[in-house]
Design an enzyme around this catalytic site. Structure first.
Site, short mmCIF file in Angstrom:
data_model
loop_
_atom_site.label_atom_id
_atom_site.label_comp_id
_atom_site.label_asym_id
_atom_site.label_seq_id
_atom_site.Cartn_x
_atom_site.Cartn_y
_atom_site.Cartn_z
N CYS A 69 115.57 46.03 16.63
CA CYS A 69 114.70 47.35 16.61
C CYS A 69 115.93 47.96 17.60
O CYS A 69 115.48 49.08 18.00
CB CYS A 69 113.88 47.08 17.88
SG CYS A 69 114.14 46.29 19.37
N HIS B 271 110.16 72.48 21.21
CA HIS B 271 108.99 72.76 19.65
C HIS B 271 110.36 73.07 19.54
O HIS B 271 110.57 73.69 17.70
CB HIS B 271 108.63 73.46 20.29
CG HIS B 271 107.31 73.40 21.03
ND1 HIS B 271 105.86 73.67 22.16
CD2 HIS B 271 106.72 71.71 19.84
CE1 HIS B 271 105.29 72.70 22.07
NE2 HIS B 271 105.67 71.71 20.78
#
Ligand code: PEP
Ligand code: MG
Length: 607
Positions: A509, A196
């Site tokens: 990938c 966050h």
């Protein structure tokens, strides 16, 4: 640049900044006052309630400041903590501990919170495990209030130059309390891109590097440091020349950023009209937002290890169905490539009680673990078959070295489909199966693998590691770990040709696809599907739109006959220089995150 002054980490908020270091240590206080006399119980409960009210006000204030400084969406980060403090059941339990056991308010609160923390961190719910960090946040705030300690030590005097703050863990609360005028940059030992606080730092425009392992040991208050949040490092006591170089690079990054914004939303199509498919690699569910924002055409690699890391029990079939369906719904109309568990090596979950191996990267890992544990593997295969009903879910098998592993997996899938049908559970009868080409063995027998697969996906991180016999996570060997080594190029060419022969899709990938110079090479070798680390999507989209596919093919041809990695690089740069300013491109290049740094990102996701 001398490496002994460089502390490397993961760049989570871009930008370069210079200033004096300031170390902020904040730790959960030790509770010394543990019990109270019976006649003090009521007062103690009142102390607790008052502390909860005060912390709630503090959090509401932080939420408002965040709303003003970063936006409404970001401010929701504090909602979970506020809700926890308001939870009547939780508060009642803490009060019961005070009343019945005569614990002090701080001891009772600590006891209950730690109990919940232990429970949540082992929970099967990813959401609950994510909230453990919120729990630690309120524990710190409430205890600090009760023992009367300031929550964050004051920053330097207001007239001091803006500091580069170093801390162990950068919480959203700390990040938003730091005034932009006083803070030039942020560095922390723990954390990753999806934390966050990292999201907040990006919104606030404060350059930030996380995962600076020995940051607190090496940095002293007042020491001059240069922090590069784009490339993910901190340079101690930079010279004038290094500062000038950093300033140039920062200016180029801004220029490049403007160009990237111009192509936002436009198709990834070369100048000569060839289209390229760009998908995203998703390691953690939080990365879905960024992958979608950058308009990925599906998820080219959904790593499923986060489901098990840091847990005592393996995820259930329903839990996996929910996750796969969720991703499929977010990428409706596009493929979602679920990679089966790539456990082992650097990723062994607590749920798996295994003895340490002398050579874990050459040990019991990935498909080997799954095939040896069919009961564990079946749960994942059944989940994928069930989720296929909701979208284009495909399966990708890691670390394949021989076709028997693929055949065996196909048998297990067919058997799972049959039992699901017998049980009356809605599920697809089959699904596309792809193989990761990430071992030299698979690359050498790629013709045979391609003949039995629905698609191929090249894992260049491991393919490079095993071809060059260089540990991908070893910092000392990072300079030698080069996916543009001539041997790797030969294998890449071979894989692309085998896929063309078999008329199946071959994507890349590995992290190589996220590097613009390598992406140019891969396109030139014939790859038309790249799956990227989400932050790299805008840069590679822009790159694709600048180049001509014929020129990329010609550059790749020349690179294939180069005899050293340096020659490969020069050849590619010469080819690419006809279309883009290479220095400009370098400024936007993301740090390579393979091995240890990515693992840290897994760990922080499952705190
Ligand atoms: C690879 O090896 O290139 C790959 C994409 O898989 P991982 O990085 O998860 O090993
Ligand atoms: Mg791999």
């Amino acid at each position: 640049m001398t490496t002994d002054r460089v502390l490397s980490g993961v760049g989570v908020a871009p930008g370069i900044t210079i200033g004096p270091a300031q170390v902020i240590q904040w730790e959960i206080p030790t509770v010394t006052r543990t019990v109270v006399a019976p006649q003090e119980v009521d007062r103690e409960i009142e102390r607790l309630r008052e502390a909860l009210r005060a912390v709630q006000r503090m959090l509401e204030d932080l939420r408002e400041r965040t709303r003003q400084r970063a936006g409404a969406e970001e401010s929701k980060i504090f909602d979970a903590q506020i809700l926890m403090l308001e939870d009547p059941e939780f508060v009642w339990e803490v009060e019961r501990l005070i009343r019945e056991n005569q614990l002090s308010a701080e001891r009772a609160f600590e006891f209950k919170t730690l109990e919940l923390r232990a429970l949540w961190s082992q929970s099967s719910s990813f959401q609950l495990r994510q909230r453990v960090a919120d729990l630690s946040g309120i524990l710190l705030r409430v205890l600090n209030h009760l023992v009367d300690k300031p929550i964050h030590p004051a920053l330097a005097a207001p007239d001091a130059p803006p500091a580069i703050v170093f801390t162990r863990e950068l919480t959203p609360g700390l990040t938003v309390q730091l005034e932009r005028e006083n803070v030039a940059g942020l560095a922390s030992v723990e954390g990753a891109r999806t934390a966050h606080a990292a999201i907040l730092a990006r919104s606030l425009g404060i350059p930030c590097v996380m995962g600076v392992i020995d940051g607190l040991e090496r940095v002293r208050d007042g020491m001059q440091v240069l922090l590069d949040g784009t490339h993910g490092f901190v340079l101690l006591e930079p010279t004038e020349a290094e500062i000038a170089e950093a300033a140039d690079s920062e200016q180029r990054r801004h220029q490049l950023q403007d160009r990237l914004e111009e192509v936002d939303g436009l198709p990834a199509e070369t100048r000569d009209g060839q289209s390229v498919t760009l998908r995203g690699n998703v390691d953690l569910p939080e990365e879905l937002d960024e992958t979608q924002q950058h308009r990925a055409e599906g998820v080219g690699l959904l790593r499923t290890e986060f489901l098990v890391l840091g847990r005592k029990t393996m995820p259930t079939e329903d839990e996996q169905v929910r996750l796969f369906e969720h991703v499929a719904r977010r990428f409706r109309g596009y493929p979602v490539v679920v990679r089966t568990y790539d456990l082992g090596g650097d990723k062994f979950p607590a749920a798996f009680q295994t003895a340490p191996e002398p050579n874990p990267f050459l040990g019991w890992r990935a498909i080997r673990v799954c095939l040896d544990n069919p009961e564990l593997f079946r749960v994942q295969l059944r989940a994928a078959l069930r989720a296929r009903v909701s979208g284009d879910v495909r399966l990708l098998l890691p670390m394949i070295i021989q076709v028997e592993e693929l055949d065996h997996t196909r048998e297990l899938i067919a058997e799972s489909a049959r039992t699901l049908q017998q049980e009356g559970i809605t599920a697809a009868a089959s699904l596309p199966i792809g193989v990761m080409i990430e071992t030299p063995a698979a690359a050498v027998i790629v013709d045979q693998i391609a003949a039995r697969s629905d698609f191929l996906s090249v894992g260049t991180n491991d393919l490079t590691q095993y071809t060059l016999a260089i540990d991908r996570g070893n910092a000392r060997l990072a300079g030698r770990f080069n996916p543009r080594h001539p041997a790797v190029l030969q294998l890449l060419r071979r894989i692309a040709e085998a896929a063309q022969q078999a008329n199946i899709e071959a994507s890349v990938c590995g992290e190589m696809a996220s590097d613009p110079l390598s992406a140019f090479l891969l396109l030139g070798l014939g790859y038309r599907v790249l799956s990227l680390s989400p932050p790299a999507l805008p840069l590679v989209r822009w790159l694709v739109r600048q180049i001509d596919m014929n020129a990329a093919a010609a550059a790749a041809e020349r690179a294939l006959v180069a005899s050293t990695s340096a020659e490969v690089e020069t050849t590619l740069k010469e080819g690419l220089a006809a279309f883009v300013d290479i220095e400009l491109l370098e400024a936007g290049r993301l740090p390579r995150v393979v091995g240890a740094a990515r693992l840290r990102s897994f760990q922080s996701g499952t705190l």
